[in-house]
Enzyme design. Structure first.
Site: not given
Length: 249
Positions: A119, A177, A207-209
């Protein structure tokens, strides 16, 4: 439209509307907007305008649009908006497999397919449940903040594991994450909660995953590089393992 039943034969009413801003983000937007107003009051226009645009950006980051989630027990939906950057066979995280003393069984410690969804700061960051069921585990792990697009982020970064179990025992695990910019994972659920498919379960700031661990014998119906929409994109169909090829164009 929220809460209304829609189908693939024309039932339901829909239309475009401005997405709401999640309460978690309103305070940040208001703080930046207040600083912009204060700068404008003192005629510090070189500061006021950038702060005004930043306030709009913060509110846009925390936007919470309505999603229409297919209700089909065979489907596993995407928990996140973003781009699929990895599809590989791995063993689920130890925290989702090991006996945690609660008496609730975890995932089998054997290789399954992991789908990683990255993301960016431009994506919606509300995460949603991929299936309907009971939240069996929510495990927070402190860690580093390396680029969430790197493979090692799954094992080294700050993260939160969530395990959802259907009434028939099928389990889907996923991990939120944190990344370079992300600094907090905010859960909306806890162990024992019952959730519907597509229900909001948390967010990651800036912002991440998200990694999704499919059940054994299930393969993705999405491709590397594909964009996903949380609560709408079908990642897989339980028990199905098709080979699907695509081409970037």
């Amino acid at each position: 439209m929220s809460g209304e039943i829609l189908d693939n034969r024309g039932r339901g009413n829909t239309g475009w509307s401005w997405p709401a801003v999640h309460p978690e983000g309103r305070k940040f937007g208001l703080i930046v907007a207040a600083l912009s107003a204060a700068a404008a009051f003192f005629a510090w226009e070189t500061i006021a305008w950038p702060l005004a645009f930043l306030a709009i950006g913060v509110l846009a980051f925390f936007r919470d649009p309505v999603r229409v989630s297919p209700r089909d027990d065979r489907l596993i939906l995407s928990p996140a908006d973003g781009q699929i950057t990895q599809i590989q066979k791995v063993s689920p995280p130890r925290e989702l497999c090991a006996d945690d003393g609660s008496g609730v069984r975890g995932m089998v410690d054997a290789p399954v397919t992991r789908i990683s969804i990255f993301m960016s700061v431009f994506d919606v960051h509300i995460n949603r449940s991929p299936i309907s069921g009971t939240i069996r585990r929510v495990v927070y792990i402190p860690g580093k903040f390396v680029n969430a697009d790197l493979d090692k982020a799954s094992d080294e970064n700050e993260r939160q594991h969530v395990l959802v179990e259907r009434t028939d025992g099928v389990q889907v695990g996923f991990t939120q994450i944190a990344g370079l910019i992300a600094r907090r994972i905010v859960p909306f659920v806890k162990g024992g909660d019952i959730v519907a498919v597509g229900q909001r379960i948390g967010l990651i700031r800036f912002g991440s995953r998200v990694d999704v661990y499919l059940p054994a014998g299930t393969e993705p119906k999405v491709l590397m590089g594909q964009r996903t929409v949380a609560g709408e994109t079908v990642l897989a169909e339980i028990g199905e393992a098709p080979l699907i090829e695509g081409i970037g164009q």
